[in-house]
Design a protein around this motif. Structure first.
Motif, PDB file in Angstrom:
ATOM      1  N   ALA A 340       0.833  -1.198   0.000  1.00 28.51           N
ATOM      2  CA  ALA A 340       0.000   0.000   0.000  1.00 28.51           C
ATOM      3  C   ALA A 340       0.869   1.249   0.000  1.00 28.51           C
ATOM      4  N   ALA A 341       0.358   2.292  -0.629  1.00 31.43           N
ATOM      5  CA  ALA A 341       1.101   3.549  -0.730  1.00 31.43           C
ATOM      6  C   ALA A 341       0.478   4.582   0.196  1.00 31.43           C
ATOM      7  N   ALA A 342       1.253   5.036   1.163  1.00 31.10           N
ATOM      8  CA  ALA A 342       0.805   6.076   2.092  1.00 31.10           C
ATOM      9  C   ALA A 342       2.033   6.707   2.723  1.00 31.10           C
ATOM     10  N   ARG A 343       1.877   7.903   3.253  1.00 29.89           N
ATOM     11  CA  ARG A 343       3.031   8.629   3.780  1.00 29.89           C
ATOM     12  C   ARG A 343       3.748   7.833   4.847  1.00 29.89           C
ATOM     13  N   GLN A 344       2.973   7.181   5.764  1.00 30.39           N
ATOM     14  CA  GLN A 344       3.613   6.444   6.847  1.00 30.39           C
ATOM     15  C   GLN A 344       4.323   5.175   6.372  1.00 30.39           C
ATOM     16  N   ARG A 345       4.139   4.818   5.089  1.00 30.74           N
ATOM     17  CA  ARG A 345       4.868   3.677   4.530  1.00 30.74           C
ATOM     18  C   ARG A 345       6.286   4.064   4.099  1.00 30.74           C
ATOM     19  N   GLY A 346       6.576   5.368   4.040  1.00 32.56           N
ATOM     20  CA  GLY A 346       7.949   5.822   3.859  1.00 32.56           C
ATOM     21  C   GLY A 346       8.511   5.767   2.459  1.00 32.56           C
ATOM     22  N   LEU A 347       7.671   5.738   1.436  1.00 30.83           N
ATOM     23  CA  LEU A 347       8.180   5.632   0.071  1.00 30.83           C
ATOM     24  C   LEU A 347       9.043   6.835  -0.330  1.00 30.83           C
ATOM     25  N   ASP A 348       8.787   7.974   0.296  1.00 25.64           N
ATOM     26  CA  ASP A 348       9.530   9.186  -0.058  1.00 25.64           C
ATOM     27  C   ASP A 348      11.043   8.988   0.050  1.00 25.64           C
ATOM     28  N   ILE A 349      11.454   8.243   1.071  1.00 25.31           N
ATOM     29  CA  ILE A 349      12.892   8.103   1.320  1.00 25.31           C
ATOM     30  C   ILE A 349      13.588   7.381   0.170  1.00 25.31           C
ATOM     31  N   MET A 350      12.864   6.484  -0.507  1.00 25.19           N
ATOM     32  CA  MET A 350      13.462   5.751  -1.613  1.00 25.19           C
ATOM     33  C   MET A 350      13.784   6.686  -2.774  1.00 25.19           C
ATOM     34  N   VAL A 351      12.967   7.721  -2.954  1.00 24.84           N
ATOM     35  CA  VAL A 351      13.207   8.712  -4.004  1.00 24.84           C
ATOM     36  C   VAL A 351      14.250   9.720  -3.563  1.00 24.84           C
ATOM     37  N   ASP A 352      14.131  10.204  -2.324  1.00 21.38           N
ATOM     38  CA  ASP A 352      15.078  11.211  -1.828  1.00 21.38           C
ATOM     39  C   ASP A 352      16.521  10.705  -1.846  1.00 21.38           C
ATOM     40  N   ALA A 353      16.703   9.387  -1.750  1.00 22.26           N
ATOM     41  CA  ALA A 353      18.050   8.817  -1.710  1.00 22.26           C
ATOM     42  C   ALA A 353      18.672   8.637  -3.089  1.00 22.26           C
ATOM     43  N   LEU A 354      17.863   8.654  -4.138  1.00 21.55           N
ATOM     44  CA  LEU A 354      18.375   8.311  -5.470  1.00 21.55           C
ATOM     45  C   LEU A 354      19.504   9.217  -5.971  1.00 21.55           C
ATOM     46  N   PRO A 355      19.490  10.534  -5.683  1.00 18.33           N
ATOM     47  CA  PRO A 355      20.641  11.337  -6.132  1.00 18.33           C
ATOM     48  C   PRO A 355      21.967  10.849  -5.558  1.00 18.33           C
ATOM     49  N   GLN A 356      21.939  10.161  -4.417  1.00 22.02           N
ATOM     50  CA  GLN A 356      23.153   9.626  -3.807  1.00 22.02           C
ATOM     51  C   GLN A 356      23.417   8.183  -4.210  1.00 22.02           C
ATOM     52  N   LEU A 357      22.539   7.612  -5.037  1.00 15.19           N
ATOM     53  CA  LEU A 357      22.676   6.225  -5.484  1.00 15.19           C
ATOM     54  C   LEU A 357      22.651   6.193  -7.012  1.00 15.19           C
ATOM     55  N   PRO A 358      23.674   6.694  -7.659  1.00 16.79           N
ATOM     56  CA  PRO A 358      23.675   6.781  -9.131  1.00 16.79           C
ATOM     57  C   PRO A 358      23.478   5.413  -9.785  1.00 16.79           C
ATOM     58  N   GLY A 359      22.600   5.402 -10.775  1.00 15.64           N
ATOM     59  CA  GLY A 359      22.350   4.179 -11.536  1.00 15.64           C
ATOM     60  C   GLY A 359      21.315   3.262 -10.935  1.00 15.64           C
ATOM     61  N   VAL A 360      20.918   3.489  -9.679  1.00 12.67           N
ATOM     62  CA  VAL A 360      19.948   2.613  -9.017  1.00 12.67           C
ATOM     63  C   VAL A 360      18.527   3.021  -9.429  1.00 12.67           C
ATOM     64  N   HIS A 361      17.702   2.029  -9.723  1.00  8.50           N
ATOM     65  CA  HIS A 361      16.303   2.271 -10.063  1.00  8.50           C
ATOM     66  C   HIS A 361      15.409   1.786  -8.918  1.00  8.50           C
ATOM     67  N   VAL A 362      14.202   2.353  -8.841  1.00 10.07           N
ATOM     68  CA  VAL A 362      13.222   2.007  -7.809  1.00 10.07           C
ATOM     69  C   VAL A 362      11.918   1.611  -8.482  1.00 10.07           C
ATOM     70  N   ALA A 363      11.367   0.462  -8.097  1.00 11.43           N
ATOM     71  CA  ALA A 363      10.043   0.024  -8.556  1.00 11.43           C
ATOM     72  C   ALA A 363       9.080   0.093  -7.380  1.00 11.43           C
ATOM     73  N   LEU A 364       8.004   0.832  -7.551  1.00 10.25           N
ATOM     74  CA  LEU A 364       6.962   0.947  -6.531  1.00 10.25           C
ATOM     75  C   LEU A 364       5.748   0.158  -7.013  1.00 10.25           C
ATOM     76  N   VAL A 365       5.561  -1.045  -6.476  1.00 12.56           N
ATOM     77  CA  VAL A 365       4.429  -1.896  -6.856  1.00 12.56           C
ATOM     78  C   VAL A 365       3.337  -1.632  -5.825  1.00 12.56           C
ATOM     79  N   VAL A 366       2.377  -0.790  -6.205  1.00 17.30           N
ATOM     80  CA  VAL A 366       1.457  -0.234  -5.210  1.00 17.30           C
ATOM     81  C   VAL A 366       0.000  -0.406  -5.620  1.00 17.30           C
ATOM     82  N   ASN A 367      -0.867  -0.216  -4.641  1.00 16.28           N
ATOM     83  CA  ASN A 367      -2.297  -0.383  -4.875  1.00 16.28           C
ATOM     84  C   ASN A 367      -2.879   0.726  -5.745  1.00 16.28           C
TER      85      ASN A 367
END
Length: 537
Positions: A340-367
Motif C-alpha cells: 500500500a502507498a501512504a506517507r507512513q509507509r515511507g516511500l519518499d525516502i526511496m526517491v530522496d536517496a536516489l541522487p546519492q545512489l547513481p544508476g539505481v532504479h526504484v520500482a513501486l508496486v502499489v495499490n
C-alpha cells in the motif's frame, strides 16, 4: 463421483461464511484463507464489499465469492448536508448544484467558441456581422465573469467541506458526552456509518445460515456478532472467529477527527466477547489483544505468509517481468517496494536517496500507482532529476507476487514508527523472503530484530535518508551474502501459507469438533468466473 464426494464432505463439515470490508481483490490473506478453508472441506462463502456498487460473484478454488452493494449514507456527517452560512456564506449548498453549474458554464463557453469560429468564417457581406461580433464578445465577457463567480462559490463549498475538522473543543466534548452517556454503545452516535455494513451484510449472512463466521478485522466483528445473536434467538448456534489483522488502538485514524478511534474501539469492545476464537498476525499482537479485551486464551497466530505452491487460477499466466515493465536490463540495480502507498509507509525516502545512489532504479508496486500520494512521490522524483529511475507499477495477482518480485536486487520496507508497524512481520516481508531478496528495512521493532537475527538484510533508522543510503550500498555491494541466509534449514518452510492453513483449520476444528476433516474441498466449477487480478500487501 469425486465432485459428489467433495461436495458431501464440505456439507458435512458445515458452512463457513467469511466477512471482509473490502472488495476481496487485493486482499491476499483473505483470498488464501478462503481457498484453504474450501480445500479443507468447508462450504465457504466469502462476502466482500463491491467497489462499483453492483453485485459480483466468482470462485476462488472451491470457495464462492460474493461482493455486495453497500450504500453508505450513514457515513456522511450531518454537517455535510448543511450550508456553513457563517464561515462560508457564498458557498453553494451541498446539494449537487455546484458541479452542475460548473459544467453548465463550461458548456456555455464551448458554445461561444464554436459561434466565434462561425463568425470568423462568415462572408464579410453578411448583414449585421459587426454587430453580431460585438454582441458575441460581450457574451464571452459575461461567460468569463460567470465562470469566475461559479468557481469562487464552488471553492467556498470545497473549503466548507474540507476545513471542518473533528478535533476542535466542541467535537471533543461531543465525543466525551456520548462516551459517558452510552459507554461502549457510543459508537452508534460517533460512527453511525458502521451500521451501513450491518445493513448490507447482515441479511445475506442470515440467509446463508452459517455454522461458522470468520470475521476479518474490527468492522466485520460487529456484523458477525449480531448474526450470532439473531441465530441464537432462532435456536441456531453460530461460532465466530475474529481475525484481527491490526491492533486498533495503534491505528492512525483515516479521518482527521477525535471521534473515529474512540468509536471503533467502543464497537470492538462491545462485540469482542461474542468471538468464540481470536486469531491474529503476530505473537506480539496476540498479547496486546489478550490484554486489551481480557481474553481467556492467547489468540492463535496465522502469519501473512505466501503460499509455497499455487494452484494457478488463470492457466498459463506467468508472472510479468518486473525489469521489463521498468524498461531496464538485468545488470541495472533495482530496489522494489511492494504494498500500500501512504506517507507512513515511507516511500519518499526511496526517491530522496536516489541522487546519492547513481544508476539505481526504484520500482513501486502499489495499490494506487496513479493516486495522489504516488503522484506526489513521482513529482518529487522529477524535481530531483531522477524521474527516469522511478517506476510506479500496479499489483499483480497474489499467486504471481513472489516470482514477480524476484526480479529485483533488494526489497525495501521503509515504514515509519507506528504502533502497528512495530509488532508484526508484514506480508511483504514474507513475500520478499520467498523471492530470496536481500532486505533493507527500517528499525521498527519486530522486523528489525528478525532481520538482524537471520542476516537476510540491513536495518536503517526510519526516515533517515543518510542511514538508508548506507544500508542500500552495503546490500548492493554483496547481495549473495544476504541471499545465503535463506538456505538456513526450515526458515522459509515456516514462513509459508501451507503451514498457516493448518493453524487456521485447527481453529475451525476446535470450535466444531464433531465435523469430520476432509481431504479436499470442492474444486472450482469448470468455466466458473475467476477473480480479477490484484494482490495486497
Amino acid at each position: 463421483m469425486e465432485l459428489d464426494t467433495a461436495v458431501a464432505a464440505s456439507r458435512a463439515r458445515g458452512r463457513l461464511v467469511m466477512l471482509v470490508d473490502n472488495g476481496v481483490n487485493g486482499d491476499s490473506r483473505v483470498q488464501k484463507a478462503a481457498r484453504s478453508a474450501a480445500d479443507a472441506g468447508w462450504d465457504v462463502v466469502l462476502l466482500g464489499r463491491s467497489p462499483h456498487g453492483a453485485p459480483e460473484t466468482w470462485r476462488l478454488g472451491g470457495a464462492e465469492v460474493r461482493l455486495l452493494p453497500m450504500p453508505d449514507p450513514l457515513a456522511r456527517r450531518r454537517h455535510e448536508f448543511r450550508r456553513a452560512w457563517l464561515r462560508w456564506p457564498l458557498a453553494y449548498p451541498p446539494s449537487g448544484i455546484a458541479p452542475h453549474r460548473a459544467q453548465a458554464v463550461k458548456a456555455w463557453r464551448a458554445d461561444l467558441a464554436v459561434r466565434a469560429a462561425r463568425l470568423a468564417l462568415a462572408d464579410p457581406a453578411t448583414p449585421r456581422l459587426g454587430l453580431r461580433r460585438r454582441a458575441l464578445r460581450a457574451e464571452e465577457l459575461a461567460a468569463k465573469v460567470t465562470q469566475k463567480w461559479v468557481s469562487f462559490r464552488y471553492w467556498q463549498l470545497t473549503r466548507a467541506r474540507t476545513r471542518r475538522k473533528f478535533r476542535n473543543p466542541w467535537d471533543r466534548a461531543y465525543t466525551l458526552f456520548w462516551q459517558l452517556a452510552k459507554g461502549d454503545g457510543a459508537w452508534r452516535r460517533l460512527e453511525p456509518g458502521l451500521w451501513d455494513y450491518e445493513l448490507a451484510y447482515g441479511p445475506v449472512v442470515d440467509e446463508l445460515r452459517p455454522d461458522l463466521i470468520h470475521a476479518n478485522d474490527f468492522r466485520m466483528l460487529g456484523v458477525a456478532a449480531r448474526a450470532k445473536i439473531r441465530a441464537a434467538v432462532e435456536g441456531r448456534e453460530i461460532k465466530v472467529v475474529w481475525d484481527a489483522h491490526e491492533f486498533l488502538p495503534g491505528l492512525k485514524p483515516w479521518r482527521d477527527n477525535a471521534r473515529w478511534l474512540p468509536a471503533h474501539r467502543a464497537h470492538e469492545r462491545e462485540y469482542a466477547p461474542y468471538a468464540d476464537a481470536v486469531m491474529t498476525v503476530s505473537g506480539d499482537l496476540a498479547e496486546l489483544l489478550r490484554r486489551e479485551h481480557g481474553l481467556a486464551e492467547l489468540p492463535d497466530v496465522v502469519l501473512n505468509a505466501p503460499a509455497a505452491h499455487h494452484e494457478e487460477l488463470v492457466p498459463d499466466a506467468p508472472a510479468p517481468d518486473l525489469r521489463a515493465l521498468c524498461g531496464i536490463g538485468p545488470d541495472v540495480p533495482l530496489l522494489v517496494y511492494s504494498g500500500a502507498a501512504a506517507r507512513q509507509r515511507g516511500l519518499d525516502i526511496m526517491v530522496d536517496a536516489l541522487p546519492q545512489l547513481p544508476g539505481v532504479h526504484v520500482a513501486l508496486v502499489v495499490n494506487k500507482p496513479t493516486g495522489p500520494y504516488v503522484s506526489g512521490v513521482l513529482a518529487r522524483a522529477a524535481k530531483l532529476g531522477v524521474a527516469d529511475r522511478v517506476h510506479a507499477l500496479p499489483y499483480v495477482a497474489h499467486w504471481q507476487v513472489v516470482p514477480f518480485l524476484s526480479g529485483a536486487d533488494a526489497g525495501v520496507i521503509p515504514i515509519h514508527h507506528w504502533p502497528n508497524h512495530e509488532i508484526a512481520l508484514i506480508t511483504k516481508f514474507f513475500e520478499y523472503s520467498h523471492a530470496r531478496l536481500p532486505l533493507v528495512v527500517s528499525d521498527v521493532k519486530t522486523m528489525a530484530e528478525t532481520v538482524r537475527s537471520t542476516g537476510q538484510g540491513e536495518v536503517f533508522r526510519a526516515e533517515d535518508v543518510a542511514d538508508y543510503v548506507r544500508a542500500v550500498r552495503v546490500v548492493l555491494a554483496d547481495p549473495a551474502r544476504y541471499r545465503a541466509a535463506y538456505d538456513r534449514p526450515g526458515l522459509l518452510a515456516n514462513w509459508t501459507w501451507e503451514a498457516q492453513a493448518e493453524v487456521l483449520d485447527g481453529v475451525y476444528s476446535r470450535l466444531l469438533p464433531d465435523r469430520p476433516r476432509a481431504v479436499a474441498g470442492t474444486p472450482a466449477e469448470p468455466g466458473a468466473p475467476q477473480p480479477p487480478v490484484g494482490a495486497a500487501r
